[in-house]
Design a protein around this motif. Sequence first.
Motif, PDB file in Angstrom:
ATOM      1  N   GLY A 247     -85.708  67.353  25.085  1.00  0.00           N
ATOM      2  CA  GLY A 247     -85.527  67.417  23.630  1.00  0.00           C
ATOM      3  C   GLY A 247     -85.229  66.078  23.003  1.00  0.00           C
ATOM      4  N   GLY A 248     -84.385  65.311  23.655  1.00  0.00           N
ATOM      5  CA  GLY A 248     -84.033  63.996  23.107  1.00  0.00           C
ATOM      6  C   GLY A 248     -85.227  63.083  23.024  1.00  0.00           C
ATOM      7  N   GLU A 249     -86.029  63.104  24.066  1.00  0.00           N
ATOM      8  CA  GLU A 249     -87.226  62.254  24.055  1.00  0.00           C
ATOM      9  C   GLU A 249     -88.191  62.692  22.965  1.00  0.00           C
ATOM     10  OE1 GLU A 249     -87.981  60.797  28.576  1.00  0.00           O
ATOM     11  OE2 GLU A 249     -87.748  62.937  28.283  1.00  0.00           O
ATOM     12  N   LYS A 250     -88.218  64.019  22.710  1.00  0.00           N
ATOM     13  CA  LYS A 250     -89.099  64.514  21.652  1.00  0.00           C
ATOM     14  C   LYS A 250     -88.599  64.068  20.284  1.00  0.00           C
ATOM     15  CE  LYS A 250     -90.948  68.304  24.290  1.00  0.00           C
ATOM     16  NZ  LYS A 250     -91.080  69.733  24.489  1.00  0.00           N
ATOM     17  N   VAL A 251     -87.277  64.042  20.099  1.00  0.00           N
ATOM     18  CA  VAL A 251     -86.729  63.556  18.825  1.00  0.00           C
ATOM     19  C   VAL A 251     -87.094  62.082  18.639  1.00  0.00           C
ATOM     20  CG1 VAL A 251     -84.616  63.003  17.574  1.00  0.00           C
ATOM     21  CG2 VAL A 251     -84.847  65.202  18.687  1.00  0.00           C
ATOM     22  N   TRP A 252     -86.951  61.297  19.693  1.00  0.00           N
ATOM     23  CA  TRP A 252     -87.325  59.880  19.637  1.00  0.00           C
ATOM     24  C   TRP A 252     -88.799  59.738  19.287  1.00  0.00           C
ATOM     25  CZ3 TRP A 252     -86.033  55.101  18.941  1.00  0.00           C
ATOM     26  CH2 TRP A 252     -86.788  54.041  19.458  1.00  0.00           C
ATOM     27  N   PHE A 253     -89.623  60.634  19.859  1.00  0.00           N
ATOM     28  CA  PHE A 253     -91.058  60.555  19.581  1.00  0.00           C
ATOM     29  C   PHE A 253     -91.353  60.891  18.127  1.00  0.00           C
ATOM     30  CE2 PHE A 253     -95.235  62.498  19.150  1.00  0.00           C
ATOM     31  CZ  PHE A 253     -96.042  61.558  19.761  1.00  0.00           C
ATOM     32  N   TRP A 254     -90.817  62.049  17.660  1.00  0.00           N
ATOM     33  CA  TRP A 254     -91.205  62.484  16.309  1.00  0.00           C
ATOM     34  C   TRP A 254     -90.505  61.677  15.230  1.00  0.00           C
ATOM     35  CZ3 TRP A 254     -95.517  64.688  15.722  1.00  0.00           C
ATOM     36  CH2 TRP A 254     -96.025  65.545  16.710  1.00  0.00           C
ATOM     37  N   LEU A 255     -89.194  61.456  15.381  1.00  0.00           N
ATOM     38  CA  LEU A 255     -88.468  60.721  14.351  1.00  0.00           C
ATOM     39  C   LEU A 255     -88.718  59.211  14.485  1.00  0.00           C
ATOM     40  CD1 LEU A 255     -86.502  61.078  11.997  1.00  0.00           C
ATOM     41  CD2 LEU A 255     -84.641  60.621  13.581  1.00  0.00           C
ATOM     42  N   ALA A 288     -87.864  47.528   0.634  1.00  0.00           N
ATOM     43  CA  ALA A 288     -86.660  48.343   0.813  1.00  0.00           C
ATOM     44  C   ALA A 288     -86.895  49.399   1.884  1.00  0.00           C
ATOM     45  CB  ALA A 288     -86.271  48.994  -0.515  1.00  0.00           C
ATOM     46  N   ALA A 289     -88.035  50.105   1.788  1.00  0.00           N
ATOM     47  CA  ALA A 289     -88.332  51.150   2.769  1.00  0.00           C
ATOM     48  C   ALA A 289     -88.449  50.542   4.166  1.00  0.00           C
ATOM     49  CB  ALA A 289     -89.629  51.861   2.390  1.00  0.00           C
ATOM     50  N   HIS A 290     -89.131  49.405   4.245  1.00  0.00           N
ATOM     51  CA  HIS A 290     -89.348  48.723   5.524  1.00  0.00           C
ATOM     52  C   HIS A 290     -88.001  48.359   6.157  1.00  0.00           C
ATOM     53  CE1 HIS A 290     -92.342  46.683   8.050  1.00  0.00           C
ATOM     54  NE2 HIS A 290     -91.460  45.715   8.234  1.00  0.00           N
ATOM     55  N   ALA A 291     -87.119  47.792   5.346  1.00  0.00           N
ATOM     56  CA  ALA A 291     -85.848  47.312   5.889  1.00  0.00           C
ATOM     57  C   ALA A 291     -84.951  48.474   6.315  1.00  0.00           C
ATOM     58  CB  ALA A 291     -85.136  46.451   4.849  1.00  0.00           C
ATOM     59  N   ILE A 292     -84.816  49.499   5.447  1.00  0.00           N
ATOM     60  CA  ILE A 292     -83.933  50.631   5.780  1.00  0.00           C
ATOM     61  C   ILE A 292     -84.434  51.309   7.051  1.00  0.00           C
ATOM     62  CG2 ILE A 292     -83.121  52.891   5.021  1.00  0.00           C
ATOM     63  CD1 ILE A 292     -83.323  51.908   2.170  1.00  0.00           C
ATOM     64  N   THR A 293     -85.747  51.605   7.079  1.00  0.00           N
ATOM     65  CA  THR A 293     -86.296  52.319   8.225  1.00  0.00           C
ATOM     66  C   THR A 293     -86.154  51.497   9.497  1.00  0.00           C
ATOM     67  OG1 THR A 293     -87.910  53.131   6.647  1.00  0.00           O
ATOM     68  CG2 THR A 293     -88.281  53.677   8.940  1.00  0.00           C
ATOM     69  N   SER A 294     -86.440  50.194   9.390  1.00  0.00           N
ATOM     70  CA  SER A 294     -86.362  49.352  10.588  1.00  0.00           C
ATOM     71  C   SER A 294     -84.943  49.322  11.126  1.00  0.00           C
ATOM     72  CB  SER A 294     -86.800  47.929  10.263  1.00  0.00           C
ATOM     73  OG  SER A 294     -88.067  47.945   9.693  1.00  0.00           O
ATOM     74  N   LEU A 295     -83.953  49.217  10.217  1.00  0.00           N
ATOM     75  CA  LEU A 295     -82.567  49.160  10.680  1.00  0.00           C
ATOM     76  C   LEU A 295     -82.190  50.458  11.389  1.00  0.00           C
ATOM     77  CD1 LEU A 295     -80.957  47.350   7.666  1.00  0.00           C
ATOM     78  CD2 LEU A 295     -80.934  46.556  10.020  1.00  0.00           C
ATOM     79  N   LEU A 296     -82.567  51.611  10.790  1.00  0.00           N
ATOM     80  CA  LEU A 296     -82.285  52.898  11.434  1.00  0.00           C
ATOM     81  C   LEU A 296     -82.966  52.963  12.791  1.00  0.00           C
ATOM     82  CD1 LEU A 296     -82.678  55.358   8.421  1.00  0.00           C
ATOM     83  CD2 LEU A 296     -80.585  54.795   9.626  1.00  0.00           C
ATOM     84  N   TRP A 297     -84.209  52.474  12.815  1.00  0.00           N
ATOM     85  CA  TRP A 297     -85.006  52.542  14.034  1.00  0.00           C
ATOM     86  C   TRP A 297     -84.400  51.671  15.136  1.00  0.00           C
ATOM     87  CZ3 TRP A 297     -91.042  51.614  14.053  1.00  0.00           C
ATOM     88  CH2 TRP A 297     -91.589  52.281  15.141  1.00  0.00           C
ATOM     89  N   ILE A 298     -83.930  50.492  14.743  1.00  0.00           N
ATOM     90  CA  ILE A 298     -83.337  49.599  15.740  1.00  0.00           C
ATOM     91  C   ILE A 298     -82.056  50.226  16.306  1.00  0.00           C
ATOM     92  CG2 ILE A 298     -82.267  47.337  16.084  1.00  0.00           C
ATOM     93  CD1 ILE A 298     -84.294  46.301  13.946  1.00  0.00           C
ATOM     94  N   GLY A 299     -81.266  50.861  15.394  1.00  0.00           N
ATOM     95  CA  GLY A 299     -80.070  51.555  15.861  1.00  0.00           C
ATOM     96  C   GLY A 299     -80.422  52.660  16.851  1.00  0.00           C
ATOM     97  N   PHE A 300     -81.445  53.428  16.523  1.00  0.00           N
ATOM     98  CA  PHE A 300     -81.925  54.505  17.384  1.00  0.00           C
ATOM     99  C   PHE A 300     -82.443  53.926  18.715  1.00  0.00           C
ATOM    100  CE2 PHE A 300     -84.514  58.714  16.812  1.00  0.00           C
ATOM    101  CZ  PHE A 300     -83.844  59.252  17.891  1.00  0.00           C
ATOM    102  N   PHE A 301     -83.104  52.781  18.600  1.00  0.00           N
ATOM    103  CA  PHE A 301     -83.691  52.140  19.786  1.00  0.00           C
ATOM    104  C   PHE A 301     -82.612  51.753  20.803  1.00  0.00           C
ATOM    105  CE2 PHE A 301     -84.091  47.804  21.450  1.00  0.00           C
ATOM    106  CZ  PHE A 301     -85.078  47.987  22.400  1.00  0.00           C
ATOM    107  N   PHE A 302     -81.428  51.328  20.311  1.00  0.00           N
ATOM    108  CA  PHE A 302     -80.343  51.006  21.237  1.00  0.00           C
ATOM    109  C   PHE A 302     -80.083  52.198  22.158  1.00  0.00           C
ATOM    110  CE2 PHE A 302     -78.403  47.871  17.984  1.00  0.00           C
ATOM    111  CZ  PHE A 302     -79.199  46.865  18.502  1.00  0.00           C
ATOM    112  N   GLY A 303     -80.062  53.402  21.552  1.00  0.00           N
ATOM    113  CA  GLY A 303     -79.833  54.613  22.338  1.00  0.00           C
ATOM    114  C   GLY A 303     -80.934  54.830  23.354  1.00  0.00           C
ATOM    115  N   HIS A 304     -82.183  54.691  22.908  1.00  0.00           N
ATOM    116  CA  HIS A 304     -83.340  54.895  23.787  1.00  0.00           C
ATOM    117  C   HIS A 304     -83.299  53.908  24.960  1.00  0.00           C
ATOM    118  CE1 HIS A 304     -87.466  55.723  24.984  1.00  0.00           C
ATOM    119  NE2 HIS A 304     -87.788  54.451  24.836  1.00  0.00           N
ATOM    120  N   ALA A 305     -83.041  52.666  24.640  1.00  0.00           N
ATOM    121  CA  ALA A 305     -83.029  51.648  25.694  1.00  0.00           C
ATOM    122  C   ALA A 305     -81.885  51.886  26.667  1.00  0.00           C
ATOM    123  CB  ALA A 305     -82.896  50.256  25.067  1.00  0.00           C
TER     124      ALA A 305
END
Lengths: 369, 195, 64
Positions: A247-255, A288-305
């Motif tokens: 499930g977690g990997e699927k969340v990473w994939f879709w979100l 604005a969209a690029h920056a907000i999304t990228s920051l969220l994504w990088i935060g999420f990426f820490f978890g994935h990594a």
Amino acid sequence: MSETTVSDVQRRRRRSLLWSLALILSLSMLLPTLGYVMAQTGQEVQAQAQQGFGPERATNPRSDMWRGAREGQTGFTTQTGPYVTNTMISNVGETWRQFRMGPLITYGAWLLGAALALVVLVYAVFGRIRLEHGRSGKTIERWKFYERCVHWFTAGSFVILAITGLSLLFGRSVLIPLMGREAFAAYAEIGKLVHNYLGPAFSVGLLLLILMWVRHNIPNKVDLAWFKAGGGIFLKGRHPSAGKLNGGEKVWFWLGVFVFGLIVSISGFLLNFPIFGQTRETMALAQAAHAITSLLWIGFFFGHAYIGTLGTEGALEGMTTGRVDVNWAKQHHDLWYEEQIARGARPQPAEATTAKTGAGAGTVGQPSH
Amino acid sequence: MARMKFLCDAERCIECQACVTACKSEHEVPWGVNRRRVIVMDDGLPGEKSVSVACMHCSDAPCAAVCPVDCFYTTADGIVLHDKDLCIGCGYCFYACPFGAPQYPQQSAFGVRGKMDKCTFCAGGPEPTHSEAEYVKYGANRVADGKLPLCAEMCATKALLAGDGDVVSDIYRQRVMRRGGRPQTWGWQAAYGTT
Amino acid sequence: MPYKAMLAALAVVSVALLSACEPDVIVHEPGVYKGKPDETATQEAAERRAQPLRDRALTGMTDR
């Protein structure tokens, strides 16, 4: 008898007190709003009066022109050029500046810090998830060569894009004091070029990832049970079932890959190629969209990594060598393992280097470390 | 201390584009870059006004606030200048500027931005005054010679004013006091007053 | 009710986020810039040219 009357009087007094208090409160809130009513009716009366009086009582055309200019009305200009605009005063700029220099930089930094702290906290509290039955010494194929290539290309470019992007956002407050303006400008110049050229390639990598793995990422009931069991991290001793991807990997994939990837790619495209007549409004919004999304994504990426490397024993080798230990597969992706065996996949003995750490197939139940 | 300001008298501007031409010629501005432009509001309608717009040399300049490499600086008399050696052409100042002043020469395909170029109030930039490098990067330095920006100095109707903000506002205030007519009127009386 | 609670939470969060906006107007102080020296940017240069520029504006920009 007298007691009841006294209590009656008291009750009445208390009730009147309460009502007057409520009245005072509601009036104190309502009365100031009378101004709105006055202004509203006043405007209407004024509009009617203007209709009645004709052009002599109309608004001052000089003021109208400047008011329009201040509100961002466009005019006409003979000059041409990619950056010439016919807007005299554009209001988006100051808003964007406030957004970028205030909330974005402040809370972006907090977000990244919090994500890192969360990862450290999870590691400190739950520790590394060990292989419960040690290594079996036999491996099974998990990711094909081309899948690993696409994954590592996308991952590598993600890291480079993140570093160059964050440098542009936080460089002035973090890197300029360290490097000085000249050195930072030289680095930022290269960083911008790399970011702009790698960005589209990264989008292609994302597209390939989505095409390759969408069939493994269809959510189902197993994922629900997986989430209820805390994904096997937060609740010790519970082994939720999972197919090829949990499930977690699927969340990473879709979100992560799908939604964040789509937003970042589209907004990045708008910013990278200013040749389609994008207005400043569009580009500021895209930034604005690029920056907000990228920051969220990088935060999420820490978890994935973290989960893929330090957090789970035996997970990284699936993406580096393409093969995982059979015990790892049974522990984390039991349904996928059974399916593979049913399909006729034969686990093969691990290579000498990985077999050394394993205690052999017979030592079921004994931790290897 | 004096603060340098531009002011365009919309009652007098006749959209002759001379300020644009003068700027281009004085600084040899590359094609596609417009440090100054004339915008006509309500074109063809009663009350039409034209205004010449360039960098307004803001006190709290948004471009300087958002620049990731911090390449902007302000002279002691309030002229906003920038260092082209530091500029990376990210375009952020263009998003932030209300007046659309920052311009970029396009050097290659896909609209890749070159170094930002904008009005310098004819004050050059961070290179030795009157050097070849200063002229090529930032244009002529008239202010160092005690001259005001050429766009304003050669404005035929004296619509575009430039200089010490106190002097400019004095000149403009005197004009406004002389002016007659109703707000709807335009023409000689509205622009030059009853003389 | 959860919808309203969500709206309220959203409002609180956005107010909290907006609190990071710069409350003050920054007047960029001349001389803060540490890049390449520009002699036209200094206080002395500005003082030296202030009077000539003022005179020039008064002769050039006023109506004759």
